[in-house]
Design an enzyme around this catalytic site. Structure first.
Site, mmCIF file in Angstrom:
data_model
loop_
_atom_site.group_PDB
_atom_site.id
_atom_site.type_symbol
_atom_site.label_atom_id
_atom_site.label_comp_id
_atom_site.label_asym_id
_atom_site.label_seq_id
_atom_site.Cartn_x
_atom_site.Cartn_y
_atom_site.Cartn_z
ATOM 1 N N TYR A 12 0.949 -1.245 -0.020
ATOM 2 C CA TYR A 12 0.134 0.041 0.086
ATOM 3 C C TYR A 12 0.868 1.267 -0.006
ATOM 4 O O TYR A 12 0.927 2.105 -0.767
ATOM 5 C CB TYR A 12 -1.091 0.021 1.169
ATOM 6 C CG TYR A 12 -1.826 1.036 1.583
ATOM 7 C CD1 TYR A 12 -2.461 1.854 0.578
ATOM 8 C CD2 TYR A 12 -1.919 1.778 2.780
ATOM 9 C CE1 TYR A 12 -2.974 3.037 0.774
ATOM 10 C CE2 TYR A 12 -2.783 2.861 2.946
ATOM 11 C CZ TYR A 12 -3.271 3.379 1.931
ATOM 12 O OH TYR A 12 -4.163 4.531 2.384
ATOM 13 N N GLY A 37 1.658 -8.014 -1.405
ATOM 14 C CA GLY A 37 1.240 -6.989 -2.318
ATOM 15 C C GLY A 37 0.659 -7.471 -3.577
ATOM 16 O O GLY A 37 0.257 -8.541 -3.629
ATOM 17 N N TYR A 141 4.253 -6.599 16.889
ATOM 18 C CA TYR A 141 4.296 -5.968 15.608
ATOM 19 C C TYR A 141 5.146 -4.630 15.837
ATOM 20 O O TYR A 141 6.232 -4.346 15.186
ATOM 21 C CB TYR A 141 2.915 -5.524 15.068
ATOM 22 C CG TYR A 141 3.109 -4.275 14.112
ATOM 23 C CD1 TYR A 141 3.726 -4.469 12.743
ATOM 24 C CD2 TYR A 141 2.748 -3.213 14.482
ATOM 25 C CE1 TYR A 141 3.911 -3.524 12.077
ATOM 26 C CE2 TYR A 141 3.054 -2.061 13.266
ATOM 27 C CZ TYR A 141 3.458 -2.393 12.223
ATOM 28 O OH TYR A 141 3.662 -1.214 11.271
ATOM 29 N N PHE A 169 1.908 7.418 11.390
ATOM 30 C CA PHE A 169 0.530 7.428 12.263
ATOM 31 C C PHE A 169 -0.290 6.524 11.372
ATOM 32 O O PHE A 169 0.106 5.413 10.682
ATOM 33 C CB PHE A 169 0.384 8.606 12.743
ATOM 34 C CG PHE A 169 1.105 9.078 13.845
ATOM 35 C CD1 PHE A 169 2.518 9.191 13.797
ATOM 36 C CD2 PHE A 169 0.688 8.941 15.079
ATOM 37 C CE1 PHE A 169 3.387 9.306 15.006
ATOM 38 C CE2 PHE A 169 1.524 9.357 16.259
ATOM 39 C CZ PHE A 169 3.037 9.271 16.172
ATOM 40 N N HIS A 189 -8.384 -1.890 8.563
ATOM 41 C CA HIS A 189 -8.289 -0.535 9.099
ATOM 42 C C HIS A 189 -9.531 0.196 8.897
ATOM 43 O O HIS A 189 -10.543 0.013 8.230
ATOM 44 C CB HIS A 189 -7.270 0.291 8.135
ATOM 45 C CG HIS A 189 -5.887 -0.088 8.350
ATOM 46 N ND1 HIS A 189 -5.121 -1.080 7.407
ATOM 47 C CD2 HIS A 189 -5.041 -0.227 9.311
ATOM 48 C CE1 HIS A 189 -3.872 -1.489 7.920
ATOM 49 N NE2 HIS A 189 -3.810 -0.787 9.084
HETATM 50 N N1 UFG Z 1 -11.371 0.578 14.686
HETATM 51 C C1 UFG Z 1 -12.650 0.340 14.696
HETATM 52 N N2 UFG Z 1 -13.346 -0.788 14.024
HETATM 53 C C2 UFG Z 1 -12.896 -1.435 13.091
HETATM 54 C C3 UFG Z 1 -11.340 -1.144 12.924
HETATM 55 C C4 UFG Z 1 -10.682 -0.165 13.588
HETATM 56 O O1 UFG Z 1 -13.511 0.874 15.517
HETATM 57 O O2 UFG Z 1 -13.297 -2.332 12.294
HETATM 58 C C5 UFG Z 1 -10.867 1.583 15.200
HETATM 59 C C6 UFG Z 1 -9.546 0.979 16.028
HETATM 60 O O3 UFG Z 1 -10.083 0.276 17.434
HETATM 61 C C7 UFG Z 1 -8.923 2.449 16.350
HETATM 62 C C8 UFG Z 1 -9.037 2.872 15.038
HETATM 63 O O4 UFG Z 1 -10.517 2.591 14.425
HETATM 64 O O5 UFG Z 1 -9.188 2.989 17.325
HETATM 65 C C9 UFG Z 1 -7.969 2.981 13.979
HETATM 66 O O6 UFG Z 1 -7.756 1.532 13.805
HETATM 67 P P1 UFG Z 1 -6.872 0.922 12.510
HETATM 68 O O7 UFG Z 1 -7.031 -0.457 12.716
HETATM 69 O O8 UFG Z 1 -7.571 1.663 11.143
HETATM 70 O O9 UFG Z 1 -5.432 1.684 12.837
HETATM 71 P P2 UFG Z 1 -4.419 1.338 14.112
HETATM 72 O O10 UFG Z 1 -4.707 2.714 14.807
HETATM 73 O O11 UFG Z 1 -4.904 0.242 15.033
HETATM 74 O O12 UFG Z 1 -3.300 0.930 13.410
HETATM 75 C C10 UFG Z 1 -2.383 1.738 12.745
HETATM 76 C C11 UFG Z 1 -1.530 0.959 11.749
HETATM 77 C C12 UFG Z 1 -0.919 -0.048 12.334
HETATM 78 C C13 UFG Z 1 -0.025 0.684 13.520
HETATM 79 C C14 UFG Z 1 -0.784 1.300 14.593
HETATM 80 C C15 UFG Z 1 -0.075 2.319 15.470
HETATM 81 O O13 UFG Z 1 -2.409 0.403 10.818
HETATM 82 O O14 UFG Z 1 -0.068 -0.576 11.477
HETATM 83 O O15 UFG Z 1 -1.647 2.428 13.865
HETATM 84 O O16 UFG Z 1 -0.600 2.129 16.722
HETATM 85 F F1 UFG Z 1 0.877 -0.258 14.360
#
Ligand code: UFG
Length: 324
Positions: A12, A37, A141, A169, A189
């Site tokens: 990505y 990928g 991770y 981020f 995500h």
């Molecule tokens: N979320 C939901 N529902 C979902 C998916 C996510 O509510 O179905 C929430 C998560 O709980 C979080 C926010 O949306 O509060 C963002 O979640 P993501 O999964 O989109 O992203 P993250 O913040 O968990 O992860 C990102 C990167 C990781 C990295 C991390 C750093 O994708 O690779 O930030 O903490 F490790």
């Protein structure tokens, strides 16, 4: 123009960076094992399909192509999976990076941009988070990336491998001119999952509304993937110009809660987001927002996408065109 080897260039963030490098006139060689990928995301002719564990092949490629610097994306990224299968993450992300660094030494390449993550900060005590914060990952991770950052410090000292670690981020958005966007399988995500919910009518689950934030949902710093790509170009130019090793936060400095993202999607799409409120997901910190002043001041970086709506709009266009 310099030649850049990009590992994970079919992924990505990697594919958006390859596109931008080529737009800027760099020559690009991609190494990707295609375990995650997409070959179609890389320009024809640039892609070499093999694993970072093939050290001799990597070194030979770097020598034959006269590579000036490496941008290293190739890694597994699923935090949840890393808690269930830690060895997989330490093997692929940490040991795979060591194999790459050894190949770079063999080939005499000493400039590297490394994909690090906000996950190195664990549960931060200060928001926005400066790079001087305590490094303390709370999942394998994040730890796999912390380990690589530490290895890079030693390699700088011991043999002059200069590196820029970009601590991403929340990467999101798409480059629709290039036909590139987010296509993880499975998708975990937030933004693509919300957009898929709008399209399918099947609710997305929001993970928890009892966090210590204004509306109870987690706050994240969403940064457009093209702005991350431009951070890599600034980083590689810095190294090629003789710049020193360092770590840089790559985020906008503005946080949005999960509920604010839902509201922004409704504004962009003009449709209601079907959602369910679920329990917390394990390992989610309350807030992750970057202090990105170092990246802006030292590398001259400026994100082009400065509203969440503009980012979502780009992801929305991509999602509608790539219905799966
Ligand atoms: N979320 C939901 N529902 C979902 C998916 C996510 O509510 O179905 C929430 C998560 O709980 C979080 C926010 O949306 O509060 C963002 O979640 P993501 O999964 O989109 O992203 P993250 O913040 O968990 O992860 C990102 C990167 C990781 C990295 C991390 C750093 O994708 O690779 O930030 O903490 F490790």
């Amino acid at each position: 123009m310099p030649k850049i080897l990009v590992t994970g260039g079919a992924g990505y963030i990697g594919s958006h960076t390859v596109y931008q490098l080529q737009q800027q006139g760099f020559s690009v060689v991609v190494v990707d094992d295609l375990s995650k990928g997409h070959a179609a995301s890389v320009p024809a002719g640039a892609l070499h399909v093999f694993s970072l564990f093939e050290r001799e092949r990597l070194a030979a490629l770097m020598q034959a192509e006269k590579v000036d610097a490496v941008i290293h994306f190739a890694a597994f990224i699923a935090v949840g999976e890393s808690t269930r299968e830690p060895e997989k993450y330490f093997h692929n992300n940490t040991a795979g990076s060591i194999s790459l660094f050894s190949a770079m030494a063999d080939a005499g390449v000493n400039k590297l941009v490394f994909s690090s993550t906000a996950a190195v900060y664990g549960n931060p005590t200060q928001i926005p988070i400066p790079e001087s914060s305590t490094i303390s990952a709370v999942n394998p991770y994040g730890e796999s990336k912390v380990m690589v950052e530490k290895i890079l410090d030693w390699l700088d000292t011991s043999r002059g491998l200069r590196s820029i670690r970009l601590r991403y981020f929340n990467a999101c958005g798409a480059n629709n001119d290039a036909g590139l966007g987010e296509r993880h399988d499975p998708e975990t995500h937030l933004i693509p999952l919300i957009l898929k919910a709008v399209i399918s009518g099947k609710p997305v689950t929001l993970f928890g509304d009892d966090y210590a934030t204004p509306d109870g949902t987690c706050v994240r710093d969403y940064v457009h993937v093209d702005d991350l790509a431009s951070a890599h170009i600034a980083a590689v130019n810095h190294l090629l110009g003789g710049g020193a090793t360092g770590a840089y936060n790559a985020g906008t400095g503005r946080g949005y809660s999960v509920k604010e993202v839902v509201a922004a999607v409704e504004k962009v799409t003009g449709q209601k987001v079907p959602f369910l409120m679920g329990p917390r997901r394990e390992g989610d910190p309350d807030q992750l927002v970057a202090d990105s002043s170092r990246l802006r001041q030292t590398l001259g970086w400026k994100p082009r996408f400065d509203t969440i709506e503009a980012i979502i709009e780009s992801a929305w266009v991509f999602e509608k065109q790539n219905l799966t």
